[in-house]
Motif scaffolding. Structure first.
Motif, PDB file in Angstrom:
ATOM      1  N   THR A 307      51.469  29.668   8.193  1.00 55.31           N
ATOM      2  CA  THR A 307      50.275  28.839   8.338  1.00 55.31           C
ATOM      3  C   THR A 307      50.654  27.401   8.688  1.00 55.31           C
ATOM      4  N   GLU A 308      49.639  26.590   8.948  1.00 55.93           N
ATOM      5  CA  GLU A 308      49.862  25.210   9.364  1.00 55.93           C
ATOM      6  C   GLU A 308      50.412  24.389   8.203  1.00 55.93           C
ATOM      7  N   ALA A 309      51.491  23.665   8.455  1.00 57.04           N
ATOM      8  CA  ALA A 309      52.155  22.873   7.421  1.00 57.04           C
ATOM      9  C   ALA A 309      51.534  21.484   7.343  1.00 57.04           C
ATOM     10  N   PRO A 310      51.599  20.850   6.168  1.00 55.74           N
ATOM     11  CA  PRO A 310      51.208  19.445   6.109  1.00 55.74           C
ATOM     12  C   PRO A 310      52.186  18.611   6.926  1.00 55.74           C
ATOM     13  N   ARG A 311      51.700  17.565   7.559  1.00 61.36           N
ATOM     14  CA  ARG A 311      52.589  16.719   8.375  1.00 61.36           C
ATOM     15  C   ARG A 311      53.427  15.791   7.507  1.00 61.36           C
ATOM     16  N   HIS A 312      52.864  15.371   6.413  1.00 56.85           N
ATOM     17  CA  HIS A 312      53.624  14.533   5.486  1.00 56.85           C
ATOM     18  C   HIS A 312      52.936  14.553   4.134  1.00 56.85           C
ATOM     19  N   ILE A 313      53.717  14.298   3.101  1.00 59.08           N
ATOM     20  CA  ILE A 313      53.223  14.084   1.745  1.00 59.08           C
ATOM     21  C   ILE A 313      53.827  12.763   1.284  1.00 59.08           C
ATOM     22  N   GLU A 315      55.710   9.551   1.630  1.00 55.46           N
ATOM     23  CA  GLU A 315      56.742   9.125   2.573  1.00 55.46           C
ATOM     24  C   GLU A 315      57.609  10.276   3.064  1.00 55.46           C
ATOM     25  N   LEU A 316      57.324  11.480   2.626  1.00 54.99           N
ATOM     26  CA  LEU A 316      58.111  12.650   3.018  1.00 54.99           C
ATOM     27  C   LEU A 316      57.471  13.291   4.239  1.00 54.99           C
ATOM     28  N   TYR A 317      58.204  13.320   5.349  1.00 56.39           N
ATOM     29  CA  TYR A 317      57.670  13.864   6.599  1.00 56.39           C
ATOM     30  C   TYR A 317      58.256  15.240   6.880  1.00 56.39           C
ATOM     31  N   LEU A 318      57.457  16.060   7.542  1.00 54.04           N
ATOM     32  CA  LEU A 318      57.818  17.454   7.769  1.00 54.04           C
ATOM     33  C   LEU A 318      59.109  17.575   8.568  1.00 54.04           C
ATOM     34  N   HIS A 319      60.052  18.332   8.037  1.00 53.43           N
ATOM     35  CA  HIS A 319      61.292  18.695   8.720  1.00 53.43           C
ATOM     36  C   HIS A 319      61.673  20.074   8.191  1.00 53.43           C
ATOM     37  N   GLN A 320      61.224  21.111   8.880  1.00 56.43           N
ATOM     38  CA  GLN A 320      61.435  22.472   8.397  1.00 56.43           C
ATOM     39  C   GLN A 320      62.875  22.900   8.614  1.00 56.43           C
ATOM     40  N   LEU A 321      63.501  23.329   7.531  1.00 53.34           N
ATOM     41  CA  LEU A 321      64.926  23.643   7.533  1.00 53.34           C
ATOM     42  C   LEU A 321      65.208  25.121   7.735  1.00 53.34           C
ATOM     43  N   GLY A 322      64.190  25.946   7.650  1.00 56.50           N
ATOM     44  CA  GLY A 322      64.442  27.383   7.654  1.00 56.50           C
ATOM     45  C   GLY A 322      64.749  27.851   6.246  1.00 56.50           C
ATOM     46  N   VAL A 323      65.102  29.115   6.107  1.00 56.73           N
ATOM     47  CA  VAL A 323      65.337  29.693   4.789  1.00 56.73           C
ATOM     48  C   VAL A 323      66.754  30.228   4.690  1.00 56.73           C
ATOM     49  N   TYR A 324      67.155  30.463   3.456  1.00 56.17           N
ATOM     50  CA  TYR A 324      68.469  31.017   3.155  1.00 56.17           C
ATOM     51  C   TYR A 324      68.280  32.320   2.383  1.00 56.17           C
ATOM     52  N   PRO A 325      69.256  33.212   2.415  1.00 56.57           N
ATOM     53  CA  PRO A 325      69.142  34.416   1.589  1.00 56.57           C
ATOM     54  C   PRO A 325      68.966  34.039   0.123  1.00 56.57           C
ATOM     55  N   GLY A 326      67.927  34.558  -0.500  1.00 59.80           N
ATOM     56  CA  GLY A 326      67.700  34.298  -1.913  1.00 59.80           C
ATOM     57  C   GLY A 326      66.968  33.012  -2.228  1.00 59.80           C
ATOM     58  N   SER A 327      66.519  32.279  -1.229  1.00 59.94           N
ATOM     59  CA  SER A 327      65.777  31.047  -1.517  1.00 59.94           C
ATOM     60  C   SER A 327      64.328  31.368  -1.856  1.00 59.94           C
ATOM     61  N   LEU A 328      63.691  30.457  -2.572  1.00 55.18           N
ATOM     62  CA  LEU A 328      62.283  30.636  -2.916  1.00 55.18           C
ATOM     63  C   LEU A 328      61.422  30.712  -1.663  1.00 55.18           C
ATOM     64  N   VAL A 341      55.615  24.802  -0.394  1.00 51.16           N
ATOM     65  CA  VAL A 341      55.804  23.404  -0.040  1.00 51.16           C
ATOM     66  C   VAL A 341      56.979  22.877  -0.851  1.00 51.16           C
ATOM     67  N   THR A 342      58.026  22.432  -0.172  1.00 51.23           N
ATOM     68  CA  THR A 342      59.190  21.878  -0.854  1.00 51.23           C
ATOM     69  C   THR A 342      59.231  20.376  -0.612  1.00 51.23           C
ATOM     70  N   LEU A 343      59.103  19.627  -1.680  1.00 55.26           N
ATOM     71  CA  LEU A 343      59.166  18.175  -1.602  1.00 55.26           C
ATOM     72  C   LEU A 343      60.571  17.735  -1.970  1.00 55.26           C
ATOM     73  N   GLU A 344      61.321  17.259  -0.982  1.00 54.26           N
ATOM     74  CA  GLU A 344      62.671  16.744  -1.209  1.00 54.26           C
ATOM     75  C   GLU A 344      62.574  15.225  -1.372  1.00 54.26           C
ATOM     76  N   LEU A 345      62.658  14.761  -2.614  1.00 55.56           N
ATOM     77  CA  LEU A 345      62.545  13.337  -2.895  1.00 55.56           C
ATOM     78  C   LEU A 345      63.747  12.582  -2.339  1.00 55.56           C
ATOM     79  N   PRO A 346      63.627  11.254  -2.165  1.00 58.16           N
ATOM     80  CA  PRO A 346      64.710  10.491  -1.535  1.00 58.16           C
ATOM     81  C   PRO A 346      65.990  10.396  -2.364  1.00 58.16           C
ATOM     82  N   ASP A 369      43.260  20.721  -0.999  1.00 60.83           N
ATOM     83  CA  ASP A 369      41.816  20.866  -0.823  1.00 60.83           C
ATOM     84  C   ASP A 369      41.504  21.486   0.535  1.00 60.83           C
ATOM     85  N   LYS A 370      42.229  21.028   1.562  1.00 59.55           N
ATOM     86  CA  LYS A 370      42.039  21.593   2.897  1.00 59.55           C
ATOM     87  C   LYS A 370      42.384  23.077   2.912  1.00 59.55           C
ATOM     88  N   GLU A 371      43.496  23.449   2.272  1.00 53.19           N
ATOM     89  CA  GLU A 371      43.881  24.861   2.227  1.00 53.19           C
ATOM     90  C   GLU A 371      42.897  25.677   1.393  1.00 53.19           C
TER      91      GLU A 371
END
Length: 378
Positions: A307-313, A315-328, A341-346, A369-371
């Motif tokens: 589905t459509e991802a949020p563009r930012h939350i 100061e965190l902007y979308l950068h999709q990393l893909g997945v790894y075996p066994g990741s959530l 949604v994974t929020l990677e803090l600074p 709310d949008k979702e």
């Protein structure tokens, strides 16, 4: 949904009310060394609880994120320390088995047994308050976390708190919000307590059904003086989820792509760890519409779902990393079609500024709310 007009006022009031504190009593060197993608400028040194804490965080400057974070230089995790956990209960109280951890298992316990398990939650709050500079024991106790039906390897309770929607409905939008998957990512735990302090049941967030689990890897945070990424068995919980590709690729990927980095060890079998079993059980029992998992320190927003991802939350902007075996994200996002949604803090060891904490919260609630509207229309 209604009540959107309340968000702006709530944001201003909440931001003004927050006082920023240092994130951890012990400075985290593991993840900061592992993250060449984030540069920290003029960041204050972590301060212990006994001293006056800074009220302003450092300035963060994001640089391009490497294509894979698995190959970033890392410091090997310390050896597993002796557990700090107290004896759970005396022989009169049956402990909930890790492999059957479930909120529904509480129905099999007497009120006296539940009360004894709940006492372990209070002890965990005291340990968290002793460890994290930005979280006091009272902050944790005041939230009235519940015993979640399971324990970590070293007998620390797995706890959660539910916020029910103001108008109870069978189709209420459900959000599972987790922190502390990696024990040395202090900020991922602390920020959930800050968000809980911002929670306004009569505002927009009060229309969702929330489940907050601020620390799902308590042993990683609390074993010994040095927190670590893995659990007490040395397993990276975010490589241990039972994704469909785990059996075929997890160990091989760990060996070939990470050089058998002990911080990324996926375990000997999928969902071998009681903490992962407990999270999987929450997903099955709670049936979230969205999972939000907080990490650090890559300063990005990741998203796993078609589905459509949020563009930012914030100061965190979308950068999709893909997945790894066994990741959530692999297990829940791709295999179960639950948006993750994974929020990677600074920073793993320094909290964002108060205005960013509030902005992230309000951006997250706005996107949810949008979702939620989409779900209701479907």
């Amino acid at each position: 949904m209604s009540k959107q007009w309340k968000m702006a006022g709530a944001c201003v009031l909440c931001a003004a009310a927050l006082l920023l504190q240092g994130c951890a009593k012990v400075s985290d060197t593991d993840e900061s060394a592992a993250a060449p993608a984030v540069t920290t400028v003029a960041a204050p040194v972590e301060s212990p609880k006994a001293t006056t804490e800074a009220t302003a965080a450092g300035t963060f400057v994001a640089t391009p994120v490497p294509q894979t974070l698995e190959t970033a230089t890392e410091i090997a995790a310390p050896s597993t320390a002796t557990s700090l956990a107290p004896a759970v209960v005396d022989g009169s109280l049956p402990q909930v088995a890790a492999d059957t951890a479930s909120v529904s298992s509480l129905a099999r316990l007497t009120p006296e047994e539940i009360a004894a398990h709940q006492g372990e939650v209070d002890k965990l709050c005291a340990m968290i308050g002793d460890k994290l500079s930005s979280v006091e024991t009272k902050d944790c106790l005041d939230q009235l976390f519940r015993f979640g039906g399971g324990y970590s390897i070293n007998n620390r309770p797995l706890m959660f708190k539910d916020y029910m929607p103001d108008e109870v409905a069978d189709n209420a939008f459900r959000v599972l919000l987790m922190g502390g998957v990696h024990g040395d990512e202090y900020s991922s735990i602390s920020i959930i307590f800050k968000w809980l302090s911002l929670f306004a049941p009569d505002a927009l967030e009060g229309e969702f059904h929330w489940r907050f689990a601020p620390l799902v890897n308590p042993d990683g945070l609390l074993d010994g003086s040095q927190a670590k990424r893995q659990n007490a068995n040395g397993v990276d919980l975010n490589r241990n989820f039972p994704s469909e590709d785990w059996n075929a690729t997890a160990v091989q990927y760990w060996q070939e792509s990470t050089g058998s980095n002990p911080r990324r060890f996926p375990g000997n079998s999928a969902a071998s760890e009681p903490e992962v079993q407990w999270i999987v059980d929450q997903i099955i029992e709670f049936q979230p519409d969205v999972i939000v998992s907080v990490h650090a320190p890559y300063h990005i927003l990741d998203f796993d779902d078609p589905t459509e991802a949020p563009r930012h939350i914030g100061e965190l902007y979308l950068h999709q990393l893909g997945v790894y075996p066994g990741s959530l994200g692999n297990y829940a996002g791709l295999n179960k079609s639950i948006p993750v949604v994974t929020l990677e803090l600074p920073s793993a060891g320094i909290m964002p500024k108060p205005d960013q904490i509030a902005l992230m919260w309000n951006d997250l609630v706005g996107w949810l709310d949008k979702e939620g509207r989409k779900k209701m229309q479907d």
